[in-house]
Structure formats: structure tokens, C-alpha cells
Scaffold this motif. Structure first.
Motif, PDB file in Angstrom:
ATOM      1  N   THR A  60     106.271  86.815   7.688  1.00 50.98           N
ATOM      2  CA  THR A  60     106.354  87.696   6.528  1.00 50.98           C
ATOM      3  C   THR A  60     106.151  89.149   6.936  1.00 50.98           C
ATOM      4  N   ARG A  61     106.754  90.042   6.155  1.00 54.99           N
ATOM      5  CA  ARG A  61     106.582  91.471   6.413  1.00 54.99           C
ATOM      6  C   ARG A  61     105.128  91.862   6.213  1.00 54.99           C
ATOM      7  N   LYS A  62     104.606  92.635   7.138  1.00 53.14           N
ATOM      8  CA  LYS A  62     103.218  93.060   7.044  1.00 53.14           C
ATOM      9  C   LYS A  62     103.081  94.185   6.017  1.00 53.14           C
ATOM     10  N   THR A  63     102.041  94.116   5.231  1.00 53.87           N
ATOM     11  CA  THR A  63     101.710  95.209   4.336  1.00 53.87           C
ATOM     12  C   THR A  63     100.604  96.032   4.968  1.00 53.87           C
ATOM     13  N   THR A  64     100.709  97.324   4.833  1.00 56.11           N
ATOM     14  CA  THR A  64      99.742  98.222   5.446  1.00 56.11           C
ATOM     15  C   THR A  64      98.441  98.228   4.652  1.00 56.11           C
ATOM     16  N   ASP A  65      97.328  98.112   5.350  1.00 56.54           N
ATOM     17  CA  ASP A  65      96.035  98.261   4.701  1.00 56.54           C
ATOM     18  C   ASP A  65      95.785  99.752   4.513  1.00 56.54           C
ATOM     19  N   ARG A  66      96.019 100.216   3.289  1.00 54.78           N
ATOM     20  CA  ARG A  66      95.906 101.646   2.997  1.00 54.78           C
ATOM     21  C   ARG A  66      94.534 102.024   2.437  1.00 54.78           C
ATOM     22  N   THR A  67      93.648 101.034   2.316  1.00 57.12           N
ATOM     23  CA  THR A  67      92.365 101.298   1.683  1.00 57.12           C
ATOM     24  C   THR A  67      91.387 101.996   2.610  1.00 57.12           C
ATOM     25  N   CYS A  68      91.528 101.799   3.909  1.00 55.69           N
ATOM     26  CA  CYS A  68      90.565 102.359   4.852  1.00 55.69           C
ATOM     27  C   CYS A  68      91.286 103.244   5.861  1.00 55.69           C
ATOM     28  N   LEU A  69      90.840 104.474   5.980  1.00 56.44           N
ATOM     29  CA  LEU A  69      91.475 105.408   6.909  1.00 56.44           C
ATOM     30  C   LEU A  69      91.003 105.209   8.344  1.00 56.44           C
ATOM     31  N   LEU A  70      89.852 104.564   8.511  1.00 53.59           N
ATOM     32  CA  LEU A  70      89.307 104.356   9.848  1.00 53.59           C
ATOM     33  C   LEU A  70      89.518 102.900  10.226  1.00 53.59           C
ATOM     34  N   GLN A  71      90.684 102.615  10.808  1.00 53.29           N
ATOM     35  CA  GLN A  71      91.034 101.256  11.180  1.00 53.29           C
ATOM     36  C   GLN A  71      90.565 100.949  12.594  1.00 53.29           C
ATOM     37  N   PRO A  72      89.989  99.757  12.821  1.00 55.65           N
ATOM     38  CA  PRO A  72      89.498  99.421  14.157  1.00 55.65           C
ATOM     39  C   PRO A  72      90.608  99.246  15.188  1.00 55.65           C
ATOM     40  N   THR A  73      91.782  98.802  14.758  1.00 51.42           N
ATOM     41  CA  THR A  73      92.913  98.608  15.669  1.00 51.42           C
ATOM     42  C   THR A  73      94.173  99.158  15.025  1.00 51.42           C
ATOM     43  N   ASP A  74      95.211  99.321  15.841  1.00 49.45           N
ATOM     44  CA  ASP A  74      96.499  99.775  15.334  1.00 49.45           C
ATOM     45  C   ASP A  74      97.112  98.655  14.492  1.00 49.45           C
ATOM     46  N   GLN A  75      97.267  98.924  13.199  1.00 50.38           N
ATOM     47  CA  GLN A  75      97.795  97.888  12.307  1.00 50.38           C
ATOM     48  C   GLN A  75      99.204  97.457  12.699  1.00 50.38           C
ATOM     49  N   ARG A  76      99.950  98.356  13.289  1.00 53.90           N
ATOM     50  CA  ARG A  76     101.327  98.027  13.644  1.00 53.90           C
ATOM     51  C   ARG A  76     101.397  96.982  14.751  1.00 53.90           C
ATOM     52  N   LYS A  77     100.289  96.780  15.460  1.00 49.58           N
ATOM     53  CA  LYS A  77     100.258  95.777  16.526  1.00 49.58           C
ATOM     54  C   LYS A  77      99.645  94.461  16.063  1.00 49.58           C
ATOM     55  N   ARG A  78      99.295  94.384  14.781  1.00 52.54           N
ATOM     56  CA  ARG A  78      98.691  93.177  14.234  1.00 52.54           C
ATOM     57  C   ARG A  78      99.780  92.127  13.986  1.00 52.54           C
ATOM     58  N   PRO A  79      99.564  90.857  14.417  1.00 51.31           N
ATOM     59  CA  PRO A  79     100.564  89.815  14.184  1.00 51.31           C
ATOM     60  C   PRO A  79     100.761  89.548  12.696  1.00 51.31           C
ATOM     61  N   PRO A  80     101.974  89.198  12.279  1.00 45.72           N
ATOM     62  CA  PRO A  80     102.223  88.884  10.871  1.00 45.72           C
ATOM     63  C   PRO A  80     101.788  87.462  10.535  1.00 45.72           C
ATOM     64  N   THR A  81     101.703  87.171   9.259  1.00 46.94           N
ATOM     65  CA  THR A  81     101.466  85.800   8.800  1.00 46.94           C
ATOM     66  C   THR A  81     102.738  84.987   9.005  1.00 46.94           C
ATOM     67  N   ALA A  82     102.578  83.746   9.456  1.00 48.70           N
ATOM     68  CA  ALA A  82     103.742  82.921   9.795  1.00 48.70           C
ATOM     69  C   ALA A  82     103.673  81.568   9.086  1.00 48.70           C
ATOM     70  N   PHE A  83     104.836  81.107   8.607  1.00 50.62           N
ATOM     71  CA  PHE A  83     104.947  79.814   7.944  1.00 50.62           C
ATOM     72  C   PHE A  83     105.990  78.976   8.670  1.00 50.62           C
ATOM     73  N   GLY A  84     105.659  77.710   8.915  1.00 52.65           N
ATOM     74  CA  GLY A  84     106.563  76.820   9.629  1.00 52.65           C
ATOM     75  C   GLY A  84     107.259  75.832   8.712  1.00 52.65           C
ATOM     76  N   TYR A  85     108.519  75.460   9.073  1.00 53.58           N
ATOM     77  CA  TYR A  85     109.313  74.552   8.255  1.00 53.58           C
ATOM     78  C   TYR A  85     110.019  73.545   9.154  1.00 53.58           C
ATOM     79  N   LYS A  86     110.132  72.330   8.627  1.00 57.62           N
ATOM     80  CA  LYS A  86     110.720  71.244   9.420  1.00 57.62           C
ATOM     81  C   LYS A  86     112.236  71.201   9.297  1.00 57.62           C
ATOM     82  N   THR A  87     112.750  71.399   8.088  1.00 57.57           N
ATOM     83  CA  THR A  87     114.196  71.316   7.877  1.00 57.57           C
ATOM     84  C   THR A  87     114.689  72.572   7.167  1.00 57.57           C
ATOM     85  N   SER A  88     116.014  72.672   7.079  1.00 58.06           N
ATOM     86  CA  SER A  88     116.626  73.818   6.404  1.00 58.06           C
ATOM     87  C   SER A  88     116.893  73.553   4.928  1.00 58.06           C
TER      88      SER A  88
END
Length: 552
Positions: free
Chosen positions: A114-142
Motif C-alpha cells: 500500500t502507498r505510504k502516508t506521511t506522518d505529518r504530526t511530528c516534525l522530529l522524526q527518528p528516521t527518514d519516513q521515505r525509507k520506511r517499508p510499506p504495509t504489505a498484503f499477500g494473496y493466493k489467487t487472482s
């Protein structure tokens, strides 16, 4: 002979399919974990894995070539699960469509990142949000992959790549969303302000008395009267009688259009019952949390240099670089806890003129938490009940001379006037660069009960995300010139009237007391919004809240 021919054709068909499969695999981009992270900052990433069979792959190619060919918010490619590890060395974690975790990847043929949404609530982020992995969902069939992509990625595509009926409805909403300038003879702030000044910067007299005789312009700052003058020159809110559910949804809610409903409260027992004596008798011993200021202005913006700890207060470099206005602060009022009866006594002393240089306000007070019995005297709008999810029900009571400075709320709001009048000046949320949306540092007033003294004592380690730095009574036209292009909307409500304020609309609220009792009393219903956006983010548009896709 016939059997041999059938076998030959079948063999050729198989070879063609295999070749086509090989050709299509070459056309899909092999996605590395780094690439997935990069792409997911802007789009949903859909991947086919090495486990997928021929049919599932062909279905996936069709999604790529046809279904989502014209959908810029979706990117399709392939990944290898055997060596997929995020750059942080964290292993890939997958959930099924119902969010249950997947432990056996051998059955996973498709992944939706899924597309990552930016955490805009805190200006002092511990890590670069752009390098954070996205949430992923797996599927067996199409089998249900198209529906899953639409749901997880916020898209509205049919198998043939057309917009679904819901997608067409969403497109209509975007194309027809309400703008104040569409009202005949609406004026922008530049035109309205100019009506108060002549070329030398003195007040411009009209047909009646000049409301800003002491106004002047100095260094680009225009000083107006204490109350916003000549609101009659602004465009007005539409006023309607009780609408049907369908009328309200199609004409106002989905188009983000403010409206005043004139007869929605006539059956409320609160209209006659909620006198000061009734409130004192039944709830006088209840503890309430009140706000205090000197002048009646609540949460305005002013210079940080006015505060006592300005010289010693340090904002981290990583934060100050992201602040548009590090020299300004949002002034949070002083607070106090007291019995409801004590608050009523204080309010009546203020309204009677026996106590000056102080304003007391019971604002944002949760009825469910502090005064749950009052819920029996009010009700949700009959045309709106169960349409959206109710988040907060608030009680607002003051002497009737308060000013809530320019801000927005991330809720769909019904403001219901029980006593007194509220002059609500609104600005649309469709170009928030004109309202200079962003983080603004906060400061907290203090109040000494014994001396009656207010102090600008403490700058604090927090920011406001919903306040505008523009003071519409004292606009700095050089610093905030874009504000002059906004078109205000006057939505003044009196006793018994309800103002629908769509989510994210900016508003400044001047309260006036009732003639019967020197007070202003209102309740408001805040709902999870139908149209939502990321904030603070001046360029982010309103869009359908994913929680309400079923309403399209």
C-alpha cells in the motif's frame, strides 16, 4: 491422423503461451525491496511472485495492460520472495486481505504494497519516513485481486480499465465541489479590505458610520475594529429548512458545501430547559474544565518574542528548519478546574460587568464525559443519523463575548445554537497555501487566581496543526499576501439554527450574548469526515474517506 493433428495444435498453443509468458515477464519490472520502498512513497505497488502459475500471471498481465493502464496511483511489477529483505534487514511481513498474518509464503502469488502516508504530526522524526517499508498484503489467487487493489489502493477501476460507478461518482464530486467564488457577487478579501481604506490608508466611509475610524495601515499591517466590520459585504451561507437524507447528502455533504438549517432544533427540550438556573440546580457540583484569557480571544497567533522564556527556549534545529513561522506561536488559554456552579458564577460576574480583564469559556467540553444527562435533551439531525460515525459531542458556554481565531477541524460538524448568536466567517479548504497551513509552535498562558494576573509564561514543546497564522482583524498583507485572494463566507447563526461546517473548512467564530440571558450556549456534533485529507499539507486535496466508500 486427427488425433496427431490435435496433439500438434495443442503443443503449438502451449509453446505460444509459454513464449508469451516469457515475453511478458521481461516486460514487467523486477522490483527490489529498495525500489518498492521508493515507489510506495507515491503509489500502490502490486507485485506478482515466482509462485504464480500461468493463469494467475495472465490475469496479472491483464491488470497491468488494461485494468490499471491509466491509473497513475498504481504500479505493477514482479518480486522474488526467496531473497526479499528490506534494507534495514527486517524480513518481509505479510497479511491477508482480512489482515491475518501469513507465515507460509509458498502460497503467496501476489502482494499489494500500500502507498505510504506521511506522518505529518511530528516534525522530529527518528528516521527518514521515505525509507520506511510499506504495509504489505499477500494473496493466493487472482480471483479477487482487482477488488482488493481497488480497496487497498483507493482506486475505482473495472476489469476493462474504466471507472466503476463509485469511481464515476467520486469524479463527479471532485468536479463539482463547492467554491465560494461560485456565489454571485462574492468578494475576495482584497476587495473587502480595500473598502475600509482610501489611498492614504485612512478609513473609507460608506453609506453609514465608519466601523474602523481608528484603523490604519502601517508596514503592510491593516488594523481593523475589534469586531470584523461590514460582514454584510461577504457572500452568505445558503439557508434551508429541514432537508431529506438524500437532499443533504447529494447537495451539501458530498460537495463540501456549508449550509444553515433553520428548523432542525425546534423539537429539542434543551431550547427551553437549559437556563442557567437549571444548569446550576442539576449540575452545579460537577467538575468542569474551563479556559481563561484576558480579552476573550481564544487561540490566536502572536510573536514568540512576547513570551517570558523566549530567550532560553530552544527549538531543535531539525524542527526549526521545518517551521514556516518559527517566530510565531499559537496562544493556548490558561485552564482551571472548578464546580459548574462556580463557573456559572464567574461567567455571570463577567457578563454583568462586575469582573473585567478576564474571559471564561467552557469549550470543547464533552457532554458524554461531563454532562451525560443532557443528551436526553438533544438529538442528532434526523436526516443525518447513522450516516457518518459520531466522534465527539461538545458543550460550549461563555458570557457571549468570545472570539475563536481562524482554524479548521478535521471533522464534519453540526454547530447547534441554543442561546445567543455566532458570527462564523468561513474559508474553503481547496487551496490552503492561501491560509498558510502548517505547524505553528504553541505557548500556554498562565493565570494567578489570587492576583487576577495573566502571564505569557511558557513556550512549550508542541505545535498546532490546524491554526492559520493570518489574523483577519489585523492582517499582515506583506507577509501573507495570498490570503487576499480568498473568498470569505458569512455563516451567522442565531438561536435554534444549525450550521453544517464541512470538514477542513477554515473558520473564525465571534460569539454574541443572548438578549434573554447574557451568555452564549451551543452544542456541536463532530463526525468522522466524509471528505478527508492529509494535514498539515497545503497542497493535499480533499478526497473520499476510505471508510465511506460504500456511500458512493
Amino acid at each position: 491422423m486427427a488425433a496427431s493433428m490435435i496433439f500438434h495444435i495443442s503443443w503449438i498453443t502451449t509453446v505460444i503461451l509459454i513464449c508469451f509468458s516469457v515475453k511478458r515477464v521481461c516486460c514487467l519490472i523486477d522490483l527490489t525491496p529498495e525500489t518498492v520502498i521508493q515507489l510506495s512513497n507515491k503509489a500502490c505497488v502490486i507485485a506478482v511472485t515466482e509462485n504464480a502459475g500461468l493463469k494467475d500471471r495472465e490475469d496479472f498481465y491483464f491488470l497491468d495492460d488494461v485494468s490499471f493502464a491509466n491509473e497513475s496511483s498504481v504500479f505493477l511489477g514482479s518480486v522474488s520472495l526467496s531473497d526479499f529483505t528490506w534494507p534495514s534487514n527486517k524480513q518481509l511481513e505479510l497479511a491477508r486481505y482480512n489482515d491475518d498474518p501469513i507465515t507460509d509464503f509458498s502460497y503467496v502469488n501476489f502482494i499489494i504494497f500500500t502507498r505510504k502516508t506521511t506522518d505529518r504530526t511530528c516534525l522530529l522524526q527518528p528516521t527518514d519516513q521515505r525509507k520506511r517499508p510499506p504495509t504489505a498484503f499477500g494473496y493466493k489467487t487472482s480471483d479477487f485481486l482487482l477488488e482488493s487493489i481497488n480497496e487497498k489502493c483507493g482506486t475505482y477501476r473495472t476489469k476493462k480499465g474504466l471507472l466503476t460507478m463509485k469511481g464515476l461518482h467520486r469524479q463527479y464530486i471532485h468536479e463539482n465541489i463547492f467554491h465560494v467564488h461560485s456565489i454571485l457577487d462574492s468578494k475576495n478579501m482584497s476587495t473587502i479590505y480595500q473598502g475600509f481604506l482610501d489611498k492614504e490608508g485612512s478609513c473609507q466611509k460608506g453609506d453609514g458610520e465608519c466601523n474602523c475610524a481608528k484603523s490604519h495601515s502601517k508596514n503592510g499591517i491593516l488594523n481593523l475594529s475589534l469586531k470584523f466590520p461590514h460582514t454584510t459585504e461577504m457572500a452568505k451561507c445558503e439557508r434551508i429548512s429541514l432537508p431529506t437524507r438524500e437532499e443533504f447528502f447529494h447537495d451539501y455533504l458530498k460537495l463540501s458545501k456549508p449550509v444553515i438549517i433553520t428548523d432542525a432544533m425546534k423539537h429539542w427540550p434543551a431550547m427551553a430547559r437549559w437556563t442557567n438556573s437549571f444548569l446550576r440546580k442539576n449540575f452545579g457540583e460537577r467538575k468542569v474544565h474551563i479556559k481563561l484569557t484576558r480579552s476573550g480571544d481564544y487561540e490566536g497567533v502572536e510573536a514568540a518574542s512576547l513570551w517570558e522564556n523566549f530567550a532560553s527556549f530552544h527549538i531543535p534545529d531539525g524542527v526549526i528548519q521545518k517551521l514556516l513561522y518559527p517566530d510565531l506561536v499559537v496562544v493556548r488559554p490558561a485552564t482551571n478546574n472548578m464546580n459548574f456552579s462556580e463557573f456559572l458564577d464567574l461567567m455571570e460576574l463577567i457578563s454583568g460587568g462586575n469582573l473585567t480583564d478576564i474571559s471564561a469559556y467552557l469549550e470543547y467540553s464533552s457532554i458524554s464525559q461531563y454532562l451525560p444527562e443532557l443528551k436526553d435533551d438533544i438529538s442528532e439531525m434526523t436526516f443525518f443519523k447513522d450516516l457518518l460515525k459520531l466522534q465527539h459531542l461538545n458543550f460550549w458556554l461563555s458570557d457571549g463575548n468570545t472570539l475563536g481565531k481562524l482554524h479548521f477541524d478535521p471533522y464534519d460538524n453540526f454547530l447547534c445554537q441554543v442561546s445567543g448568536t455566532k458570527e462564523v466567517i468561513m474559508f474553503e479548504p481547496h487551496n490552503n497555501s492561501r491560509l498558510y497551513e502548517g505547524h505553528i509552535p504553541e505557548a500556554m498562558l498562565s493565570y494567578n487566581e489570587k492576583t487576577g494576573e495573566f502571564r505569557r509564561k511558557s513556550l512549550v514543546d508542541s505545535t498546532s496543526m490546524v491554526m492559520s497564522p493570518v489574523d483577519i482583524l489585523k492582517p499582515d498583507m506583506k507577509r501573507f499576501p495570498k490570503f487576499l485572494d480568498t473568498h470569505p463566507l458569512n455563516c451567522t447563526i442565531s438561536e435554534g439554527e444549525v450550521l453544517f461546517m464541512p470538514s477542513f473548512w477554515w473558520h473564525e467564530v465571534q460569539s454574541y450574548p443572548s438578549q434573554k440571558e447574557a451568555r452564549n450556549l451551543a452544542v456541536n456534533f463532530w463526525y468522522e469526515p466524509f471528505l478527508t485529507k492529509e494535514f498539515p499539507c497545503p497542497e493535499c486535496p480533499l478526497d473520499i474517506n476510505p471508510k465511506y466508500r460504500q456511500l458512493l
